[in-house]
Design a protein around this motif. Sequence first.
Motif, short mmCIF file in Angstrom:
data_model
loop_
_atom_site.label_atom_id
_atom_site.label_comp_id
_atom_site.label_asym_id
_atom_site.label_seq_id
_atom_site.Cartn_x
_atom_site.Cartn_y
_atom_site.Cartn_z
N UNK A 45 -7.88 81.83 11.72
CA UNK A 45 -7.66 83.06 10.96
C UNK A 45 -6.50 82.85 9.99
N UNK A 46 -6.70 83.25 8.74
CA UNK A 46 -5.59 83.18 7.79
C UNK A 46 -4.93 84.55 7.76
N UNK A 47 -3.71 84.65 8.29
CA UNK A 47 -3.05 85.96 8.40
C UNK A 47 -2.14 86.24 7.22
N UNK A 48 -1.49 85.19 6.71
CA UNK A 48 -0.58 85.40 5.58
C UNK A 48 -0.88 84.38 4.50
N UNK A 49 -0.56 84.74 3.28
CA UNK A 49 -0.70 83.80 2.17
C UNK A 49 0.51 83.99 1.27
N UNK A 50 0.97 82.94 0.61
CA UNK A 50 2.10 83.12 -0.32
C UNK A 50 1.67 84.00 -1.49
N UNK A 51 2.67 84.54 -2.20
CA UNK A 51 2.35 85.39 -3.34
C UNK A 51 2.93 84.78 -4.60
N UNK A 52 2.25 83.82 -5.21
CA UNK A 52 2.79 83.19 -6.42
C UNK A 52 2.87 84.22 -7.55
N UNK A 53 4.02 84.31 -8.21
CA UNK A 53 4.23 85.28 -9.32
C UNK A 53 3.83 86.69 -8.89
N UNK A 54 3.99 86.97 -7.61
CA UNK A 54 3.68 88.31 -7.12
C UNK A 54 2.20 88.63 -7.03
N UNK A 55 1.35 87.59 -7.10
CA UNK A 55 -0.09 87.85 -7.02
C UNK A 55 -0.52 87.85 -5.56
#
Lengths: 294, 238, 317
Positions: C137-147
């Motif tokens: 399960x992918x629970x978190x992902x980074x937010x590049x440039x706030x995306x």
Amino acid sequence: MAGIDIFLQNVANGVLMGGVYALIGIGLTLVFGVMRTINFAHGDFVVLGMYSAVLFNALLGWDPYLSLLLAMPIGFLTGVIVERFILSRVIDAPPESALLATLGISLIIGNAILLTFGGEPRSVQVSYASSTFSIAGVNVSMVLLLAGIATVIMIAALYALLNRTEIGRAIRGTAENRLGAELVGIDTRRIHSIVFGLGVMLAVMAGVTLIPLLFATPTNTGAVFTLKAFVVTVLGGLGNVGAAIAGGILLGVVEVLGASYFMSEYREAYGLIAFLLILLFRPEGLFGRTVKRV
Amino acid sequence: MPNVLRADGITVKFGGLTAVNDVSLSLGSGEILGLIGPNGAGKTTLFNAVTGFAPMHSGRITFLDQDITGLPAFKRTRLGFGRTFQTERPFEELTVLENVLVAAFLTVGRRSEAERIARSVLEQVGLADRAHQPALDLNLARRRRLELAKALAVKPKVIFLDEIMAGLNPPALREMIAFVRSLTAQGLAVLMVEHIMEAIIELSDHVIVLASGEKIAEGTPHQVTSDERVIEAYLGTD
Amino acid sequence: MTKHLIGLGLLLAAGIAYPAIFPNNLTIAISVLLFAGWATSWDLLGGWNGQVSLGHASFVGLGAYFVAIGQSQFGLAPWWTMAMAAAFAAILGYFWGWLTFSLRGPYFSLSTIAVAEILRLVAINEDWLTGGATGVFIATLPEPFGIDLFSRTAQFYMALAFAAVVIATVIVISRARFGFQLRAVREDEDSAMAAGIDPTATKLKAFMLSAALTSIGGGIYGIVLAFIEPHVMFALLLSVQIALTAIIGGRGTIWGPAAGALVLVGAGEMFRTTFAEANMLIYGILILVVVLFVPRGIVGELARRHIRRLYAKRAQS
């Protein structure tokens, strides 16, 4: 149980399972031997056989073995029709065309069954499903033994047909050399139809025989059976009907022994690995005559 | 004349059958070597062994003083071999120009340069006006010329022609003979397998006669055609 | 080439505007784009090079698992794991091809099924690596440039970029030396050797590139699904879908696989209520139609007619 007993039991299970695999494999190998077509839909015809047993049981209350009486001729006719209207048109096209056509047929059968019967697994309950008897301390499943006997009868019948009859002579002639067969007046188009009919009939028969033992599902089981049939035929030698028995038993034993002595999760993988090795290093099969490398 | 290609003691076996037995040949630049013999004499087998398309049992091949024995066919092409196939083998789904581009890309990486080479070769073989036609649609004489164009586009130093004259009508045959002669003027060495004696006699500087895999005669066209063993070999099979 | 690149540019512009116009139809558009990218990648090997693989789901799975495990266990951002997946897929493709390229035609196709099935079994059984049959399960992902990468819009743009990059790659290759080598080997290996081409090396390069590109799409697919199961990712049916998309659209053509994706995903959507989960029926029927009546596929047939017309015109003038 002592180690040797376990080993014997495993071998017996493998051989019995192998009988079933052989039954699945002969139709494929017959079709390949004569038509040089790899029938991707073979496993789906097996599943079609399973569902026909389910249907006859539900409608008429027939035992699967009784339903063979109707299922086999219907299977034969289905095969003839598919060959006439689809495969005969691609037999001279590049070899991939036939593969893609049978892949299409496979998807159509599987999904048509799914539309008709729904996705839940189906089976036919028979009184002898779980009965076993023992020979020299080795337990033998009744259903598997019956399937094994059916395999032997089928192969003997096929052997007689190929070697003792006029039509068998024509089939062998067509397999040997299609052009040569035509030159001596054999209608190879008709032979192709008959052979594909026989192939589907054998697949249907395997399916009916298996239904007391296995659950049928519309789409996944077909692919599994097709793969098993490939493995059996490649192990034995593509196009070599008798060797399908050896190939089937070999696959059964390899799977059971691999699963009990190495990693049981990889049961399915052992056959596939053997399949790859044979395809790469001995494409004529373990028991086949030496043929040109594919 | 310096040797471009030299083959010594070439032997090819298929199973127990010896198809070519201990045949040697040599070829200088600008020279045409004809290889003749009755059907089944092993001409094409020898041809394929020298070009790397059939495995040799024994023998040694040198090309421009480099030992190329055992090199795969495509590496021989990169060194300077060009060949045609007896039954023409164009890349059928490609156009005539694209067929030749495949070969032209061997010596250059840029599309524009490859196209320049391909077009000049097509001009040379007289197919320039067919450049955009699918190769599948060419007639026999044009397919032959396309084979030649592909062989020339790799900029070979030696070119191997496998029965390139067979089946051509008389005017087309004359044209082809003139064309092969024009190749030597550019210093190209030519090895040709041929059944058409007219072409062999007119073109070859040197002829080797094979029968049953053995070299039975060798010399100028005039010498071999008056050789009794040659006459016997031809009459014996016909 | 310029013509095709301009066409791609126009489609890209339309694609960029798409989420603003159809904000509610993003999921299906993502599906079309992923399949367009996968089928086009597949086609580098299957169409341009003539080696029909029925095992490409392995590379989709590989990409998805790299992204999911990289994120959930090591906190690695998807762009790193996608690059790693591409490299690993290329290596896998190299060994896979090295093992199976001695086989030709249907035998090569069969061997790809066997290898893919073995890889699927590994993915199911090696729990320590893949989380086993239960999945990751992918629970978190980074937010590049706030995306927010979990938003469908962001995922749409990722899929759009993927499809565009793959198609652009094919456009460039189709004109370049490599493209001619691919086609020459497909048409006739001996004749290709006579032109100085190493058939095995060419097939290996095609397989590696095809595998690497497919795995990048797989990584995006992983993000879109957020939950990854081996039964889905490595399924034989997914391999079959990818191959048939390209073949129905037109093997060895620039736009065929993408057109195939549009037609097949579109048809699947149209008949979704009729066929429900049996939507592979459409693939079965269409591949039969293609094999029997239009062997070059939709775009292949159109292109052939176009070439014939052009040639007829030139012959007249």
